[in-house]
Design a protein around this motif. Structure first.
Motif, short mmCIF file in Angstrom:
data_model
loop_
_atom_site.label_atom_id
_atom_site.label_comp_id
_atom_site.label_asym_id
_atom_site.label_seq_id
_atom_site.Cartn_x
_atom_site.Cartn_y
_atom_site.Cartn_z
N UNK A 142 1.06 6.59 -7.45
CA UNK A 142 1.97 6.56 -8.59
C UNK A 142 3.43 6.63 -8.23
N UNK A 143 3.76 6.38 -6.97
CA UNK A 143 5.17 6.35 -6.58
C UNK A 143 5.84 5.15 -7.26
N UNK A 144 7.09 5.30 -7.68
CA UNK A 144 7.74 4.22 -8.42
C UNK A 144 8.09 2.99 -7.59
N UNK A 145 8.08 3.11 -6.28
CA UNK A 145 8.41 1.96 -5.44
C UNK A 145 8.57 2.37 -4.00
N UNK A 146 8.93 1.42 -3.17
CA UNK A 146 9.10 1.66 -1.75
C UNK A 146 9.95 0.56 -1.15
N UNK A 147 10.46 0.81 0.05
CA UNK A 147 11.18 -0.21 0.82
C UNK A 147 10.51 -0.33 2.17
#
Length: 93
Positions: free
Chosen positions: A24-29
């Motif tokens: 459920x993390x909102x995003x990543x790089x």
């Protein structure tokens, strides 16, 4: 908020991204073709060129709940395939 910095094999990226989404993390790089030296030696440029041994740097900003889920999912991957992960506190500007 927490920041997770993960250095792992590019071969494991799909599995890692799946765990990030499931947590459920909102995003990543993702930064590809990371080289350097760690406890197991260094990655040579020839290995990077061939794709064997190429590493990625995955950066995730998330809340505590997602971080705990990520810890549980990532530890077995890091222990088996190698790599490192570090958590720090993050504060929005």
């Amino acid at each position: 908020m927490h920041r997770l910095d993960l250095i792992c094999s590019e071969r494991e990226l799909e599995r890692v991204v799946h765990l990030i989404d499931a947590a459920g993390a909102p995003g990543y790089s993702v930064v590809r073709h990371v080289t350097g030296r760690g406890p197991h030696g260094s990655v040579s440029e020839s290995m990077e060129f061939s794709g064997l041994g190429a590493n990625v740097h995955v950066i995730v900003f998330c809340q505590s709940e997602a971080l705990e889920s990520l810890r549980q999912g990532l530890r077995p991957i890091l222990e088996y395939y190698g790599g490192v992960g570090f958590v720090s506190q993050a504060e929005p500007l």
